[in-house]
Design a protein around this motif. Structure first.
Motif, mmCIF file in Angstrom:
data_model
loop_
_atom_site.group_PDB
_atom_site.id
_atom_site.type_symbol
_atom_site.label_atom_id
_atom_site.label_comp_id
_atom_site.label_asym_id
_atom_site.label_seq_id
_atom_site.Cartn_x
_atom_site.Cartn_y
_atom_site.Cartn_z
ATOM 1 N N SER A 53 -8.072 41.782 -37.223
ATOM 2 C CA SER A 53 -8.434 41.096 -38.085
ATOM 3 C C SER A 53 -6.571 41.143 -38.333
ATOM 4 O O SER A 53 -6.549 40.417 -38.924
ATOM 5 N N ALA A 54 -6.352 42.488 -38.682
ATOM 6 C CA ALA A 54 -4.843 43.108 -39.275
ATOM 7 C C ALA A 54 -3.986 42.116 -37.807
ATOM 8 O O ALA A 54 -2.825 41.598 -38.475
ATOM 9 N N VAL A 55 -3.912 42.398 -36.753
ATOM 10 C CA VAL A 55 -3.502 41.692 -36.023
ATOM 11 C C VAL A 55 -3.135 40.653 -35.484
ATOM 12 O O VAL A 55 -2.482 39.512 -35.708
ATOM 13 N N GLU A 56 -4.162 39.814 -36.222
ATOM 14 C CA GLU A 56 -4.236 38.180 -35.900
ATOM 15 C C GLU A 56 -4.069 37.557 -37.970
ATOM 16 O O GLU A 56 -3.384 36.549 -36.932
ATOM 17 N N ARG A 57 -3.521 38.271 -38.200
ATOM 18 C CA ARG A 57 -3.135 37.985 -39.466
ATOM 19 C C ARG A 57 -1.914 38.128 -39.565
ATOM 20 O O ARG A 57 -1.120 36.846 -39.625
ATOM 21 N N PHE A 58 -1.207 39.076 -38.791
ATOM 22 C CA PHE A 58 0.318 39.050 -38.445
ATOM 23 C C PHE A 58 0.341 37.860 -37.480
ATOM 24 O O PHE A 58 1.131 37.905 -37.671
ATOM 25 N N VAL A 59 0.034 38.268 -36.359
ATOM 26 C CA VAL A 59 0.057 37.037 -35.408
ATOM 27 C C VAL A 59 0.629 35.802 -36.373
ATOM 28 O O VAL A 59 1.036 34.935 -35.867
ATOM 29 N N ARG A 60 -0.537 34.973 -36.254
ATOM 30 C CA ARG A 60 -0.264 34.008 -36.938
ATOM 31 C C ARG A 60 0.357 33.475 -38.774
ATOM 32 O O ARG A 60 0.980 32.282 -38.334
ATOM 33 N N THR A 61 0.889 34.696 -39.123
ATOM 34 C CA THR A 61 1.710 34.640 -40.703
ATOM 35 C C THR A 61 3.468 34.569 -39.040
ATOM 36 O O THR A 61 4.377 33.830 -39.883
ATOM 37 N N TYR A 62 3.359 35.462 -38.360
ATOM 38 C CA TYR A 62 5.351 35.397 -37.292
ATOM 39 C C TYR A 62 5.452 35.196 -36.484
ATOM 40 O O TYR A 62 6.386 35.010 -35.698
ATOM 41 N N MET A 63 4.556 35.176 -35.695
ATOM 42 C CA MET A 63 4.546 34.706 -34.372
ATOM 43 C C MET A 63 3.690 32.965 -34.236
ATOM 44 O O MET A 63 2.987 32.884 -32.968
ATOM 45 N N PRO A 64 4.012 31.836 -34.940
ATOM 46 C CA PRO A 64 3.142 30.924 -34.832
ATOM 47 C C PRO A 64 3.502 30.120 -33.435
ATOM 48 O O PRO A 64 4.657 30.338 -32.390
ATOM 49 N N ARG A 65 2.779 28.871 -33.463
ATOM 50 C CA ARG A 65 2.478 28.221 -32.030
ATOM 51 C C ARG A 65 2.703 26.725 -32.679
ATOM 52 O O ARG A 65 2.883 26.529 -34.188
ATOM 53 N N LYS A 66 2.721 26.029 -31.929
ATOM 54 C CA LYS A 66 3.746 24.975 -32.191
ATOM 55 C C LYS A 66 3.190 23.831 -33.102
ATOM 56 O O LYS A 66 3.583 23.363 -34.126
ATOM 57 N N ARG A 67 1.597 24.699 -32.992
ATOM 58 C CA ARG A 67 0.468 23.933 -34.818
ATOM 59 C C ARG A 67 0.622 24.049 -35.388
ATOM 60 O O ARG A 67 -0.046 23.886 -36.417
ATOM 61 N N ASP A 68 1.334 25.284 -35.623
ATOM 62 C CA ASP A 68 1.385 25.977 -36.705
ATOM 63 C C ASP A 68 3.238 25.340 -37.794
ATOM 64 O O ASP A 68 3.631 26.278 -38.887
ATOM 65 N N TRP A 69 4.102 25.421 -36.951
ATOM 66 C CA TRP A 69 5.242 24.439 -37.487
ATOM 67 C C TRP A 69 5.067 23.398 -38.602
ATOM 68 O O TRP A 69 5.588 23.718 -39.370
ATOM 69 N N GLU A 70 3.758 22.469 -38.399
ATOM 70 C CA GLU A 70 3.822 22.185 -39.563
ATOM 71 C C GLU A 70 4.133 22.764 -41.474
ATOM 72 O O GLU A 70 4.303 22.376 -42.486
ATOM 73 N N ARG A 71 3.171 23.404 -40.859
ATOM 74 C CA ARG A 71 2.588 24.381 -42.026
ATOM 75 C C ARG A 71 3.958 25.471 -42.743
ATOM 76 O O ARG A 71 3.780 25.807 -44.002
ATOM 77 N N ILE A 72 4.253 25.402 -41.803
ATOM 78 C CA ILE A 72 5.773 26.605 -41.938
ATOM 79 C C ILE A 72 6.924 25.406 -42.312
ATOM 80 O O ILE A 72 7.413 26.044 -43.480
ATOM 81 N N LYS A 73 7.198 23.902 -42.399
ATOM 82 C CA LYS A 73 7.829 23.309 -43.174
ATOM 83 C C LYS A 73 7.000 22.931 -44.062
ATOM 84 O O LYS A 73 8.665 22.733 -45.246
ATOM 85 N N SER A 74 5.803 22.795 -44.531
ATOM 86 C CA SER A 74 5.985 23.711 -45.751
ATOM 87 C C SER A 74 6.527 23.750 -46.937
ATOM 88 O O SER A 74 6.445 24.058 -48.286
ATOM 89 N N THR A 75 6.054 25.028 -46.235
ATOM 90 C CA THR A 75 6.833 26.470 -47.167
ATOM 91 C C THR A 75 7.643 26.262 -47.583
ATOM 92 O O THR A 75 8.065 26.107 -48.386
ATOM 93 N N LEU A 76 8.762 25.386 -46.030
ATOM 94 C CA LEU A 76 10.279 26.118 -46.091
ATOM 95 C C LEU A 76 11.047 25.001 -47.593
ATOM 96 O O LEU A 76 11.472 24.363 -48.291
ATOM 97 N N ILE A 77 9.830 23.548 -47.070
ATOM 98 C CA ILE A 77 10.357 22.476 -48.561
ATOM 99 C C ILE A 77 9.991 22.088 -49.223
ATOM 100 O O ILE A 77 10.451 22.590 -50.533
#
Length: 484
Positions: A53-77
């Motif tokens: 579960s810790a690995v999954e959280r780490f990967v989701r947070t720090y190794m995003p895929r294309k599907r995660d980009w909108e979430r990252i953009k929202s955080t940035l903007i």
């Protein structure tokens, strides 16, 4: 008596991980082997357990895929927060403005030019890494509203404000070489197979294992050019795309001289100057816009490691690897394999510049029981070892001292056999880097498993050359072990 896994944990306490081919978790993450093992190492407990579960959280947070980009953009903007991620990036200097523009291939961003850039101080500090093609790193991103160079209108842009190259291991190459003496040859071969995610139990014998490890020769030997034709499903693509971040795999499509060597319009060096090897996968499906142009460029590069494009004179250390499928009828010794290659490569002067041929039909097909299991060398650590071994010139001096070359030996044959023998010595006998004298066992391994196989790989090239052009004899020089 210790098991191989126990031995590994004793001599490589900080560089081993447990590998579990039955875990769907890692398959679903889709990480390259070198990145997967680094992640495992980060979260492993002393008893070998991993908090998934810790690995999954780490990967989701720090190794995003294309599907995660909108979430990252929202955080940035919308949150005006910075974001740190571990990803691939490619930086180009915009000739019109002088700005360092960046692309994130794994995220599919940006879609339009000038939507993302690198801060000047970041480029200045990490120029060699950022301008060396696609690279892995930890980047810190911020969103800013600003006007691009030479433009009055402001736009929102993603800016790289910090960068750290992804090089998690400081390799002690002397330690790696010295501990080879703790293992027998069969044990050491099994160690190497486990490091690249293969289960030694899936192979028939030591001969098959060592031939399979010949795929790693371009990883440890600069400018080593290799042809491998094999049936489908024997792991060609996996080895050359997932084991090391220092190689580049081209799979299908079209490739130009500008992509391979130098792009005049962008003033950018091509693949051969950026990577340890360039592998053309499914080579039968790859096309070249100008075949005579690329053939001429390859002849010069494969011979000397240098190239000229216009007024630009460049050098590269990447070996060229041709990977192709071979029809059932030709999966035997003595068949004319070169008919499986595209027309551009079916020229004797070009084929002669390839050092070795690997008969991939000798390798087992990839099965579930072929995947590494238990404690193995960390693939990311091992990829750094392979990369470091490229620069150790002493291995070639040892090789030359041990071999007797006939006075009338063909220069290309001699060079090919020497280089392949040297590379196999790096893989099978790395401790020779540290010893003043060789044991009888070392000499036996050198002759039987380094020299013999190097000669056999070059003999395949010679036989194919003779079938293509009778001017080339099918024999190779009788390079032998020097009397010691």
């Amino acid at each position: 008596m210790k098991s191989l896994g126990e031995k590994l944990r004793a001599v490589f306490p900080d560089a081993v991980v447990p590998k579990n081919p039955d875990s769907k978790f890692w398959t679903d993450l889709g990480l390259p082997s070198f990145l997967r093992d680094w992640t495992v190492r980060k979260f492993i407990q002393p008893d070998g357990s991993i908090d998934m579960s810790a690995v999954e959280r780490f990967v989701r947070t720090y190794m995003p895929r294309k599907r995660d980009w909108e979430r990252i953009k929202s955080t940035l903007i919308h949150e005006a927060a910075s974001v740190k991620i571990l990803t691939t990036l490619r930086v180009e200097i915009d000739v019109a403005t002088g700005e360092a523009l960046v692309q994130f291939p794994a995220l599919g961003f940006p879609k339009r030019k000038r939507e993302a850039r690198v801060e000047e101080h970041v480029l200045k500090e990490h120029k060699s890494e950022l301008l060396s093609g696609e690279t892995w790193g930890v980047v810190e991103l911020r969103w800013r509203r600003e006007a691009p160079e030479n433009q009055a209108k402001e736009i929102g842009r993603v800016v790289v404000v910090d960068f750290k190259p992804f090089r998690p291991y400081r390799v002690d190459i002397e330690h790696f070489c010295s501990v080879r003496r703790e293992f027998s040859l069969p044990e050491w071969v099994d160690v190497l197979l486990g490091a690249i995610d293969y289960n030694p139990a899936g192979f028939s014998n030591l001969e098959q294992k060592i031939w399979f490890l010949c795929r790693l020769i371009p990883f440890v030997q600069k400018n080593f050019n290799l042809i491998e034709l094999a049936p489908k499903g024997t792991g060609k693509t996996y080895i050359f795309s997932r084991v090391s971040k220092y190689g580049w795999l081209v799979s299908g499509g079209s490739i130009s001289r500008a992509k391979m060597f130098y792009d005049i319009s962008r003033r950018r060096e091509g693949l051969v100057s950026l990577y340890d090897f360039v592998a053309l996968d499914e080579v039968q499906t790859i096309s070249f816009p100008d075949e005579s142009e690329i053939r001429g460029a390859l002849k010069g590069y494969l011979e000397t490691g240098e190239y000229r494009v216009g007024d630009y004179h460049g050098k590269g250390e990447a070996g060229l690897i041709l990977l192709g499928n071979v029809t059932y009828e030709r999966q035997k010794e003595g068949a004319f394999f070169l008919q499986e290659l595209p027309e551009v490569f079916r020229e004797s002067a070009l084929i002669d510049r390839f050092h070795a041929f690997l008969p991939g039909w000798r390798f087992p097909r990839m099965r579930q029981d072929m995947r590494a299991r238990g404690w193995c060398l960390n693939t990311e650590y091992f990829s750094e070892v392979l990369h470091e071994l490229r620069s150790r010139a002493l291995f070639m001096e040892v090789t030359k001292d041990l071999l007797e070359v006939p006075k009338r030996a063909d220069v290309r044959d001699t060079n090919a056999i020497m280089r392949a023998t040297c590379a196999l010595t790096k893989l099978l006998l790395p401790h020779l880097l540290l010893v003043d004298s060789l044991s009888e066992e070392d000499i036996k391994v050198f002759e039987q498993w380094c020299l013999r196989i190097a000669r056999a790989m070059r003999r395949f090239i010679r036989q194919q050359l003779h079938m293509l052009d009778a001017e080339y004899p099918e024999t190779i020089p009788d390079i032998t072990l020097r009397s010691l």
